[in-house]
Scaffold this active site. Structure first.
Site, short mmCIF file in Angstrom:
data_model
loop_
_atom_site.label_atom_id
_atom_site.label_comp_id
_atom_site.label_asym_id
_atom_site.label_seq_id
_atom_site.Cartn_x
_atom_site.Cartn_y
_atom_site.Cartn_z
N ASN A 1 -0.34 4.87 -6.98
CA ASN A 1 -0.25 4.63 -5.53
C ASN A 1 -1.36 5.37 -4.78
OD1 ASN A 1 1.84 2.87 -5.72
ND2 ASN A 1 3.35 4.12 -4.65
N CYS B 1 6.06 3.35 0.91
CA CYS B 1 5.60 3.99 -0.33
C CYS B 1 4.33 4.83 -0.17
CB CYS B 1 5.40 2.93 -1.39
SG CYS B 1 6.91 2.01 -1.69
C1 UGA Z 1 2.94 -0.25 -3.19
C2 UGA Z 1 2.26 -0.50 -4.53
O1 UGA Z 1 1.27 -1.54 -4.40
C3 UGA Z 1 3.27 -0.91 -5.60
O2 UGA Z 1 2.62 -1.05 -6.87
C4 UGA Z 1 4.33 0.19 -5.68
O3 UGA Z 1 5.32 -0.13 -6.64
C5 UGA Z 1 4.98 0.36 -4.33
O4 UGA Z 1 3.96 0.72 -3.36
C6 UGA Z 1 6.00 1.46 -4.41
O5 UGA Z 1 5.65 2.60 -4.70
O6 UGA Z 1 7.20 1.16 -4.32
P1 UGA Z 1 3.85 -1.78 -1.19
O7 UGA Z 1 4.09 -0.51 -0.45
O8 UGA Z 1 4.92 -2.81 -1.24
O9 UGA Z 1 3.50 -1.47 -2.75
O10 UGA Z 1 2.58 -2.46 -0.54
P2 UGA Z 1 1.08 -2.80 -0.94
O11 UGA Z 1 0.95 -4.25 -1.18
O12 UGA Z 1 0.57 -1.91 -1.99
O13 UGA Z 1 0.36 -2.44 0.45
C7 UGA Z 1 0.43 -1.14 0.99
C8 UGA Z 1 -0.32 -1.06 2.28
O14 UGA Z 1 -1.73 -1.17 2.06
C9 UGA Z 1 0.02 -2.15 3.30
O15 UGA Z 1 0.16 -1.55 4.57
C10 UGA Z 1 -1.17 -3.08 3.26
O16 UGA Z 1 -1.38 -3.75 4.47
C11 UGA Z 1 -2.29 -2.10 2.98
N1 UGA Z 1 -3.48 -2.70 2.33
C12 UGA Z 1 -3.40 -3.24 1.09
C13 UGA Z 1 -4.69 -2.67 3.01
O17 UGA Z 1 -4.79 -2.17 4.15
N2 UGA Z 1 -5.81 -3.18 2.39
C14 UGA Z 1 -5.76 -3.72 1.14
O18 UGA Z 1 -6.82 -4.15 0.63
C15 UGA Z 1 -4.53 -3.75 0.48
#
Ligand code: UGA
Length: 440
Positions: A212, A264
């Site tokens: 993460n 997360c």
């Molecule tokens: C994250 C991890 O991706 C999962 O693998 C993990 O299991 C989970 O946390 C957890 O620990 O439970 P999640 O919090 O659902 O999953 O969301 P992500 O898809 O990872 O996105 C996290 C944040 O990053 C969001 O706010 C998203 O908008 C942002 N983000 C993502 C960006 O700003 N840019 C990107 O290129 C990708």
């Protein structure tokens, strides 16, 4: 196998529903009686694509049920998952009280052979504590009870897909017996191609935080690059494509924007940094990753102020309130942080989200929430895209321009094409894109 899942939040409920699809007999347990009542009626307490269908299927197959207390299910379970929340304390450390409480409640009913699985995201060393609690409650417990770490890697909005088709299943344990039980549990997924990785417990626990934090670092790196691109006249989206063609880097998580939020990344990054400090290593890089993330929101606010000058008496429409698309989760959503800053500066803020409107309203009652995107835009002096829902990509731009008081768009997620926006008469601010600040 018979499985008990303690905690029916995002992780627990998806885990329970998925395991029932793998033909296991699953009981989901939660202290929250209201939630259990909903689940017993076959209703998911939150929005997650595909989850409602899984719950219905599980219920009709008779393999998935829910209870607020199920001592018999604990006693007869082969595997017990602990999926309770590990929120941040004010110090940033993970609050593990719910894990301890769950262990104390389980202990009197345990009867081996059983594998107790730590599924919640926790600092390294937690499984040892868990075992200690079980032994303090029941000193006679022996090797028939095994504690393993099996961190989840599911993403909200894609949680069902991630659980049914995981790339890897990580299990940290101490005995062949425990690894075998976990292999048996996940056998259909392993057969379908999921990599089963066995490590010691501390390694599995640390690996989850490491993943993460690394992903958060990739995003912050891109956001820092966005700040530089805005100054250099370059385009961060094009740079991300270039970087992504290098398989050593990979394209994922290189999207600049308002930064990361959710339940997360923010808490895990802090907890990881705190754990590191407690163990005597100053992991300053993680603090910088956090700082750049805060800066991403500040940079977006600056664009709104640059466009509108004074915020008093200005109506700002925020498109997207959830922390990312395809979820109704607004916890630590960058959109709401931005909303709070705008409200602090006396702007009138109206938000719209395809799924998260109600949650946003209860989290931030002073926010006006519209039930339709064009209602939100009606009379607004500026539109800010905060979450990249597909609905916004297919917005009727002419209609939007017609209802906005000023044709100003701050695109906090780079969902629009700058040239098209300018040709349609918008004053368009992208994120880390050369076209920033160019007027039509
Ligand atoms: C994250 C991890 O991706 C999962 O693998 C993990 O299991 C989970 O946390 C957890 O620990 O439970 P999640 O919090 O659902 O999953 O969301 P992500 O898809 O990872 O996105 C996290 C944040 O990053 C969001 O706010 C998203 O908008 C942002 N983000 C993502 C960006 O700003 N840019 C990107 O290129 C990708």
């Amino acid at each position: 196998m018979r499985v008990a899942v303690v905690g029916t939040g995002h992780v627990g409920l998806v885990t329970a529903a998925t395991l029932s699809m793998l033909d296991h007999e699953v009981v989901g347990i939660d202290e929250d009686e209201e939630k259990i009542r909903l689940l017993q009626q076959g209703k998911s307490p939150f929005f997650e694509p595909g989850l409602q269908e899984l719950i219905e299927k599980g219920a009709s197959s008779g393999r998935l049920r829910f209870a607020s207390d199920a001592p018999d299910a604990i006693t007869s379970a082969h595997v017990i998952f602990i999926c309770v929340g590990t929120p941040a304390r004010s110090t940033g450390e993970a609050n593990l009280a719910a894990i301890e409480r769950a262990a104390r409640r389980l202990a009197p009913h345990l009867s081996g052979p059983t594998v107790v699985v730590e599924k919640s995201t926790v600092p390294a060393g937690t499984a040892d504590r868990l075992w200690q609690v079980l032994r303090l409650e029941r000193p006679e417990l022996d090797d028939d009870i095994q504690v393993v770490s099996n961190p989840e890697f599911l993403r909200e909005g894609q949680a069902v897909e991630d659980s049914l088709r995981p790339e890897r299943i990580l299990v940290g344990g101490r005995s062949t017996k425990a690894f075998e039980a976990m292999r048996q549990l996940y056998e259909p997924l392993i057969r379908d191609g999921a990599q089963f990785i066995e490590t010691d417990i501390q390694t599995a626990e640390l690996a989850k935080h490491a993943c993460n934090a690394f992903l958060a670092m990739k995003i912050s790196y891109t956001n820092a690059l966005a700040r530089l691109c805005e100054r250099a006249g370059a385009d961060v989206t094009a740079i991300a494509e270039v970087m992504g063609t290098d398989p050593r880097i990979g394209r994922a998580f290189l999207d600049a924007g308002l930064g990361w939020g959710g339940y997360c990344f923010p808490k895990d990054l802090q907890a990881f940094e705190r754990l590191s400090a407690r163990l005597g290593y100053d992991f300053g890089l993680l603090r910088e990753v956090q700082r750049i993330n805060d800066e991403a929101i500040a940079a977006t606010l600056e664009k709104v102020k640059d466009a509108l000058w004074n915020l008093e008496d200005k109506r700002v429409a925020l498109l997207g309130l959830s922390f990312k698309p395809r979820t109704d989760d607004v916890r630590l959503s960058p959109a709401l942080v931005l909303a709070g800053r705008l409200l602090d500066e006396d702007a009138h803020v109206v938000g719209y989200d395809p799924e998260a409107g109600a949650n946003a309203k209860s989290e931030m009652p002073e926010l006006e929430v519209a039930s339709d995107v064009y209602d939100a835009l009606d009379g607004a002096h500026c539109m800010v895209v905060c979450t990249e829902w597909d609905e916004f990509r297919s917005l009727d731009l002419d209609r939007a321009r017609g209802v906005l008081a000023h044709p100003i768009v701050v695109d906090g997620r780079n969902v629009f094409d700058p040239a098209e926006m300018r040709s349609k008469g918008f004053i368009y601010y992208g994120t880390g894109r050369a076209s920033n600040f160019e007027m039509s």
